[in-house]
Enzyme design. Structure first.
Site, short mmCIF file in Angstrom:
data_model
loop_
_atom_site.label_atom_id
_atom_site.label_comp_id
_atom_site.label_asym_id
_atom_site.label_seq_id
_atom_site.Cartn_x
_atom_site.Cartn_y
_atom_site.Cartn_z
CG HIS A 1 -2.08 -1.03 0.87
ND1 HIS A 1 -2.09 -2.28 1.43
CD2 HIS A 1 -3.15 -0.98 0.03
CE1 HIS A 1 -3.12 -2.96 0.96
NE2 HIS A 1 -3.78 -2.20 0.11
NE ARG B 1 -5.85 0.95 -3.00
CZ ARG B 1 -5.34 0.99 -4.22
NH1 ARG B 1 -5.19 2.14 -4.86
NH2 ARG B 1 -4.95 -0.12 -4.83
NE ARG C 1 -10.82 -0.76 -1.33
CZ ARG C 1 -9.56 -1.10 -1.58
NH1 ARG C 1 -9.28 -2.00 -2.49
NH2 ARG C 1 -8.57 -0.52 -0.93
CD GLU D 1 -9.56 -7.26 -2.92
OE1 GLU D 1 -8.50 -6.73 -3.23
OE2 GLU D 1 -10.40 -6.71 -2.18
CG ASN E 1 -2.51 -4.14 -6.27
OD1 ASN E 1 -2.05 -4.30 -7.40
ND2 ASN E 1 -2.89 -2.95 -5.83
CG ASP E 2 -5.27 -7.82 -1.69
OD1 ASP E 2 -4.25 -8.11 -1.05
OD2 ASP E 2 -5.98 -6.84 -1.42
NE ARG F 1 -0.93 -5.55 -1.68
CZ ARG F 1 -2.09 -4.92 -1.90
NH1 ARG F 1 -3.23 -5.58 -1.83
NH2 ARG F 1 -2.12 -3.65 -2.21
CB CYS G 1 -9.45 -1.09 -9.53
SG CYS G 1 -9.88 -2.25 -8.24
#
Ligand code: PEP
Ligand code: MG
Length: 589
Positions: free
Chosen positions: A194, A301, A337, A436, A459-460, A470, A507
């Site tokens: 992040h 986010r 989100r 995800e 990403n996840d 990650r 995304c």
């Protein structure tokens, strides 16, 4: 060129910048380390003595106060602490470390505290341990004073700096106002952590994976950072600077050329279109790019709104932020989100139990569904803001149908509640699920039946599909978004969405690679949402191709059996793309 001063790391966020470095701790309780020159030893020793005097005076005040309130005997503990700070051997040890190891005062004081604690762990019996703990207490206060003063000094300045830290955490990325941040360099960190996501969103050039960086830096040393290539030059000489400025100029003119084409859509000549939206972490991000050419926000986010405070934001505060973002986007879609904390996104005021596997632990929607008050406050704020624009709500970390239904139930109940209280709420607020977690991927048809749209958080998804954390630098080389399993998963989501007649987006940061966004378009995704600075490059890329070529690229990508094969394919497509001039300039990503 003094080659030993050129470091190669991993590029995380593009752009080039040169300026004085400032080393910081990556968590409130970490002690930054940097080296000092022989000439700086005297000033560093004085900084130490200033902090000791500050703490000693403060303890003196406390002693006086306690003496007046409860008597001499209880106040004597503070007298003892002042004596400890005057111990000539302790002071000599710290000063010797500063002088001989040429390190900053914070690190030297930390060394003393560590030695005291080692002594403590060798001692037998609670009484002796207690005494040893008392010895380190005033030195911890000196350390806090040094850190606090250092932080206040940098925060109150107005010069622009390159920040250096051990790890790339969200705290590092938001440590200073964007206008004062030239670049960020760190020893470790994940490219999809992040902290990295934030650096990209804020458009801060950033390089990570530079082992032993901090020990080689001196506070204020000039360094040149190339976030495109992942290169860092410590104390560049005139020739190196000249070369660096040439690269910087090329990059700037590329950006200017793209800017000239900003209003053009991401549409091929034969009409295949990719909606290119922006990922943001707060209202402040809307100042960092051109809103006029932005098609909407594909991922807000919202947890960053919570992370930058000292307590949970109230319904009213959230409502104002959400309304502001919707108003600024003037009717263009904004996907917000629901709170996605946990893992490396911790709230300083909401201490969750330590977990052995935070990525598999209490995060995202799991927290909101357990702490319903948090969810209710956020959903009420979102629904109240909904008439201000085109709001869509996205559920993070969905792993089962049950979770989506639970959210819908709360959502419907709150809508009635708000209307009953006289609030206006939009007639239609689409609700989508992030894909995800592998279980949501496997059940994609069922998920699609429950929601209005899906958005893939690569990403996840990559970390869960490949079982690679990650945020863990030790396995960063295994975190491979170009793994064929990832592409196969993406194709499955696109196919299922098309069959269900629902919109599907990506995304996660994988979409920030312009060639990869072409593959996504060819697979059937209708939109991507990326760090704002990548929007123009992606729209440009789409305009250089026609539908058959994009579909063929996606087919070949899907047929790749290894990430090496896929990378080669993408790299060939990239050279083809960047062989063409954009708006009269010679491009380069
Ligand atoms: C993702 O996982 O890809 C995503 C977009 O969400 P985050 O990076 O905030 O976890
Ligand atoms: Mg995610």
């Amino acid at each position: 060129m003094p080659q030993r001063n050129a470091l190669q790391g991993h590029p995380v966020s593009p752009g080039l910048a040169v300026g004085p470095v400032h080393v910081i701790g990556d968590r409130p309780d970490t002690v930054p380390l940097w080296t000092i020159s022989a000439e700086e030893v005297e000033a560093e020793t004085q900084r130490l003595q200033g902090a000791i005097k500050f703490v000693s005076d403060e303890i003196g005040m406390q002693q006086k106060l306690l003496r007046a309130q409860v008597g001499e005997q209880d106040a004597a503990i503070f007298g003892m602490q002042r004596v400890i700070l005057q111990d000539p051997r302790a002071l000599e040890q710290i000063q010797t470390q500063i002088r001989e190891q040429r390190i900053n005062a914070e690190s030297a004081v930390q060394g003393l505290i560590q030695r005291l604690s080692d002594t403590l762990s060798r001692l037998e019996g609670g009484g002796a341990r207690g005494a040893a703990a008392d010895f380190s207490e005033p030195w911890k206060r000196v350390l806090d004073a040094l850190l606090q003063r250092e932080r206040e000094a940098i925060l109150s300045g107005d010069d622009k700096v390159v920040l250096a830290a051990a790890d790339l955490t969200p705290r590092v990325a938001t440590y200073l106002d964007r206008s004062r941040l030239l670049a960020i360099v760190t020893e470790s960190g994940g490219r999809f952590s992040h902290g990295a996501v934030l650096a990209r969103s804020l458009g801060i050039p950033c390089v990570i994976g530079l082992p032993n960086l901090l020990a080689r830096l001196q506070q204020d040393m000039h360094i040149a950072v190339d976030g495109n290539e992942g290169r860092v030059q410590l104390a560049p000489g005139p020739e190196e600077l000249e070369e660096f400025h040439r690269r910087q100029k090329r990059f700037d003119s590329r950006r200017a050329a793209l800017q000239a084409e900003a209003p053009l859509p991401g549409r091929t000549a034969d009409g295949l279109e990719l909606n290119v939206l922006a990922n943001i972490e707060g209202v402040r991000d809307l100042e960092t790019f051109d809103l006029g050419s932005c098609e909407g926000v594909g991922l807000f986010r919202t947890e960053f709104l919570y992370m930058e405070r000292t307590q949970f934001p109230s319904e009213e505060e959230q409502y104002r932020v959400y309304r502001r973002v919707l108003e600024r986007m003037r009717g263009r879609p904004v996907t917000m989100r629901l709170l996605d904390i946990g893992g490396d996104k911790q709230l300083p005021y909401f201490k969750t139990p330590r977990e052995a596997n935070p990525a598999l632990g209490w995060r995202g929607i799991r927290i909101s569904l357990e702490w319903r008050d948090l969810l209710r406050v956020q959903l009420r704020a979102l629904l109240r803001a909904s008439p201000a624009g085109d709001l869509r709500i996205l559920i993070p970390m969905v792993g089962s149908i049950h979770e989506i239904r639970e959210i819908h139930a709360v959502f419907d109940q709150l809508r009635h509640e708000l209307q009953g209280q006289g609030y206006e709420v939009s007639a239609s607020v689409p609700v989508g699920a992030m894909i995800e977690v592998p279980s949501a991927l496997i059940l994609i048809e069922h998920v699609l039946a429950e929601v209005d749209f899906v958005s893939v958080g690569t990403n996840d998804l990559v970390q869960y599909l490949l079982a690679v954390d990650r945020d863990n630098a030790r396995v960063a080389h295994l975190y491979d978004p170009y793994h064929p399993a990832v592409l196969t998963a993406l194709a499955r989501i696109a196919d299922a969405s098309r069959a269900a007649g629902k919109r599907c987006a990506v995304c996660g940061d994988l979409a920030g690679d312009p060639i990869m966004s072409l593959v996504l378009l060819g697979l059937g995704f209708d939109s991507v949402s990326v760090a704002p600075h990548f929007q123009l490059e992606i729209k440009y890329a789409v305009r250089q191709f026609e539908r058959p070529a994009i579909e063929e690229l996606a087919r070949s990508a899907l047929a790749s059996r290894s990430s090496g094969e896929l990378r080669k394919l993408l790299s060939d497509a990239r050279s083809h793309l960047y062989d063409r001039p954009a708006a009269g300039s010679k491009p380069g990503p």
